[in-house]
Design a protein around this motif. Structure first.
Motif, mmCIF file in Angstrom:
data_model
loop_
_atom_site.group_PDB
_atom_site.id
_atom_site.type_symbol
_atom_site.label_atom_id
_atom_site.label_comp_id
_atom_site.label_asym_id
_atom_site.label_seq_id
_atom_site.Cartn_x
_atom_site.Cartn_y
_atom_site.Cartn_z
ATOM 1 N N GLY A 88 -0.175 117.566 10.677
ATOM 2 C CA GLY A 88 0.297 118.933 10.549
ATOM 3 C C GLY A 88 1.544 119.252 11.353
ATOM 4 N N HIS A 89 1.991 118.319 12.174
ATOM 5 C CA HIS A 89 3.206 118.537 12.977
ATOM 6 C C HIS A 89 4.438 118.533 12.079
ATOM 7 C CE1 HIS A 89 6.501 116.993 15.714
ATOM 8 N NE2 HIS A 89 6.117 118.113 16.309
ATOM 9 N N GLN A 90 5.312 119.536 12.255
ATOM 10 C CA GLN A 90 6.479 119.692 11.384
ATOM 11 C C GLN A 90 7.804 119.403 12.080
ATOM 12 O OE1 GLN A 90 6.260 123.374 8.892
ATOM 13 N NE2 GLN A 90 4.437 123.770 10.124
ATOM 14 N N GLY A 91 7.786 119.239 13.399
ATOM 15 C CA GLY A 91 9.030 118.986 14.112
ATOM 16 C C GLY A 91 9.428 117.527 14.063
ATOM 17 N N ARG A 92 10.532 117.211 14.708
ATOM 18 C CA ARG A 92 10.995 115.837 14.821
ATOM 19 C C ARG A 92 10.225 115.138 15.952
ATOM 20 N NH1 ARG A 92 17.314 117.493 15.056
ATOM 21 N NH2 ARG A 92 16.328 119.124 16.352
ATOM 22 N N LEU A 93 10.048 113.842 15.807
ATOM 23 C CA LEU A 93 9.249 113.067 16.747
ATOM 24 C C LEU A 93 10.086 111.958 17.358
ATOM 25 C CD1 LEU A 93 6.483 112.227 17.984
ATOM 26 C CD2 LEU A 93 6.113 110.856 15.910
ATOM 27 N N GLY A 94 9.919 111.759 18.666
ATOM 28 C CA GLY A 94 10.586 110.662 19.341
ATOM 29 C C GLY A 94 9.777 110.205 20.535
ATOM 30 N N ARG A 129 8.125 122.404 16.256
ATOM 31 C CA ARG A 129 8.643 122.033 17.569
ATOM 32 C C ARG A 129 8.845 120.521 17.644
ATOM 33 N NH1 ARG A 129 8.330 126.511 20.670
ATOM 34 N NH2 ARG A 129 6.648 128.022 20.262
ATOM 35 N N ASP A 130 10.000 120.108 18.134
ATOM 36 C CA ASP A 130 10.254 118.683 18.335
ATOM 37 C C ASP A 130 9.401 118.175 19.486
ATOM 38 O OD1 ASP A 130 12.138 118.721 16.300
ATOM 39 O OD2 ASP A 130 13.796 119.162 17.666
ATOM 40 N N LEU A 131 8.952 116.936 19.372
ATOM 41 C CA LEU A 131 8.036 116.343 20.340
ATOM 42 C C LEU A 131 8.578 115.001 20.811
ATOM 43 C CD1 LEU A 131 5.218 116.149 21.772
ATOM 44 C CD2 LEU A 131 4.375 115.096 19.652
ATOM 45 N N GLU A 132 8.414 114.750 22.110
ATOM 46 C CA GLU A 132 8.762 113.452 22.684
ATOM 47 C C GLU A 132 7.551 112.911 23.434
ATOM 48 O OE1 GLU A 132 12.656 112.963 24.488
ATOM 49 O OE2 GLU A 132 11.637 112.270 26.303
ATOM 50 N N LEU A 133 7.063 111.767 23.012
ATOM 51 C CA LEU A 133 5.896 111.163 23.650
ATOM 52 C C LEU A 133 6.325 110.301 24.831
ATOM 53 C CD1 LEU A 133 3.779 110.194 20.511
ATOM 54 C CD2 LEU A 133 3.457 112.152 22.053
ATOM 55 N N GLN A 134 5.548 110.403 25.929
ATOM 56 C CA GLN A 134 5.894 109.741 27.190
ATOM 57 C C GLN A 134 4.973 108.567 27.521
ATOM 58 O OE1 GLN A 134 5.442 113.354 29.541
ATOM 59 N NE2 GLN A 134 7.661 113.515 29.778
ATOM 60 N N ASP A 135 4.182 108.130 26.559
ATOM 61 C CA ASP A 135 3.167 107.110 26.834
ATOM 62 C C ASP A 135 3.696 105.679 26.749
ATOM 63 O OD1 ASP A 135 0.351 108.755 26.648
ATOM 64 O OD2 ASP A 135 1.835 109.535 25.232
ATOM 65 N N PHE A 136 4.966 105.498 26.406
ATOM 66 C CA PHE A 136 5.458 104.147 26.109
ATOM 67 C C PHE A 136 6.606 103.730 27.014
ATOM 68 C CE2 PHE A 136 3.718 106.117 22.264
ATOM 69 C CZ PHE A 136 2.736 105.196 21.931
ATOM 70 N N VAL A 137 6.622 104.238 28.249
ATOM 71 C CA VAL A 137 7.722 103.920 29.157
ATOM 72 C C VAL A 137 7.432 102.711 30.034
ATOM 73 C CG1 VAL A 137 8.523 106.306 29.215
ATOM 74 C CG2 VAL A 137 6.892 105.521 30.943
ATOM 75 N N ASN A 138 6.172 102.315 30.142
ATOM 76 C CA ASN A 138 5.808 101.254 31.078
ATOM 77 C C ASN A 138 5.754 99.884 30.412
ATOM 78 O OD1 ASN A 138 5.454 102.962 33.366
ATOM 79 N ND2 ASN A 138 3.488 103.631 32.516
ATOM 80 N N ALA A 139 6.173 98.866 31.164
ATOM 81 C CA ALA A 139 6.165 97.498 30.645
ATOM 82 C C ALA A 139 4.754 97.041 30.301
ATOM 83 C CB ALA A 139 6.803 96.553 31.660
ATOM 84 N N ASP A 140 3.773 97.421 31.124
ATOM 85 C CA ASP A 140 2.394 97.015 30.846
ATOM 86 C C ASP A 140 1.939 97.511 29.481
ATOM 87 O OD1 ASP A 140 2.261 95.763 33.256
ATOM 88 O OD2 ASP A 140 1.059 97.299 34.264
ATOM 89 N N THR A 141 2.325 98.733 29.142
ATOM 90 C CA THR A 141 1.955 99.285 27.836
ATOM 91 C C THR A 141 2.656 98.530 26.717
ATOM 92 O OG1 THR A 141 1.622 101.484 28.799
ATOM 93 C CG2 THR A 141 1.945 101.368 26.406
ATOM 94 N N LEU A 142 3.948 98.309 26.869
ATOM 95 C CA LEU A 142 4.720 97.661 25.811
ATOM 96 C C LEU A 142 4.340 96.195 25.635
ATOM 97 C CD1 LEU A 142 8.219 99.249 26.518
ATOM 98 C CD2 LEU A 142 6.617 99.839 24.690
#
Length: 272
Positions: A58-64, A28-41
């Motif tokens: 062990g993840h086999q999908g595409r990552l973004g 399954r392709d995965l998209e992480l949502q933890d990096f949208v905020n300026a404070d984080t970046l």
């Protein structure tokens, strides 16, 4: 696309822990949502990357990742603000490189106002594209260098062709088109835009990424699939005519409902 595509999902790392078995049981392709905020970046995000890598064993999908977007417009005419937008895009791509992520979502600059007014100004549409190039130039070059795609997601876009023209104008394999089904359905119901499957057809094989969410045609609901009024059979039939194998990413407000959305598509015989 295969006859029965495998859908992925967008989530934070906390929810990746909850849904880890689901996300690893198939590619399954995965998209992480933890990096949208300026404070984080602007801060130390490396521990988040290390946590992600551990969870993704062990993840086999595409990552973004979903790139930064709060308060950002990649066609902002103020050069000082545009410089900050360009900086944020580069920061997001630094995260992508550290993660090994191969897509980053960027929001479209086109508004409903643009649809009705850009043609009233001399070279109005061309100027939007020129400003996007000025803002995104370094990010596009960086994305090319690290093998990452910047996928431009519809937000208020009424004409689905605008983003396609913008993406093609870069003449780069690192710039492609994203579709958010709920945003398209909002535009269809509230501003007279075409239905969701027409957005798929307009993008054609430039479409490399899809946010799957249900809605009512009035607002940006991010409901679990099956709770709104999107015609999913038509959407997946349109997707099935493509050869670009876009990432199919369930993106919900209630992240506990991701398994329900997958089950709904499976019950319809559309995806797994």
């Amino acid at each position: 696309m295969p006859s029965l595509p495998i859908v992925g999902a967008a989530m934070t790392l906390d929810f990746l822990e909850l849904h880890r078995t689901l996300m690893l049981e198939k590619p399954r392709d995965l998209e992480l949502q933890d990096f949208v905020n300026a404070d984080t970046l602007n801060g130390d995000w490396q521990p988040l990357v290390e946590r992600a890598k551990a969870l993704l064993d062990g993840h086999q999908g595409r990552l973004g990742i979903h790139g930064p977007f709060w308060g950002m417009n990649v066609a902002n005419p103020d050069p000082d603000i545009a410089a900050i937008v360009g900086k944020r895009l580069l920061q997001g791509l630094e995260v992508c490189e550290a993660l090994g992520a191969t897509h980053m979502v960027v929001h479209s600059p086109y508004s409903t106002w643009d649809h009705n007014n850009l043609d009233s100004y001399e070279r109005g549409r061309e100027k939007v594209i020129e400003r996007c190039h000025a803002t995104m130039k370094e990010a596009v070059a960086r994305a090319e260098a690290i093998g990452c795609e910047l996928v431009i997601e519809n937000i208020e876009d009424k004409d689905p062709r605008d983003r396609v023209i913008l993406a093609e104008s870069f003449n780069s394999p690192a710039v492609a088109v994203s579709l958010d089904t709920g945003h398209a359905h909002y535009a269809h119901g509230s501003t007279g835009a075409p239905p969701v499957d027409h957005y798929v057809a307009a993008a054609g094989n430039r479409l490399r990424h899809v946010h799957l969410q249900d809605a009512d045609g009035y607002a940006d609901r991010h409901w679990s699939l099956g709770e709104g009024t999107i015609r999913w059979t038509a959407v997946f039939e349109a997707l099935g005519r493509l050869s670009s194998t876009p990432r199919l990413i369930i993106e919900l407000r209630d992240l506990t409902r991701i398994p329900d959305s997958i089950a709904h598509l499976a019950a319809l015989g559309l995806a797994e």
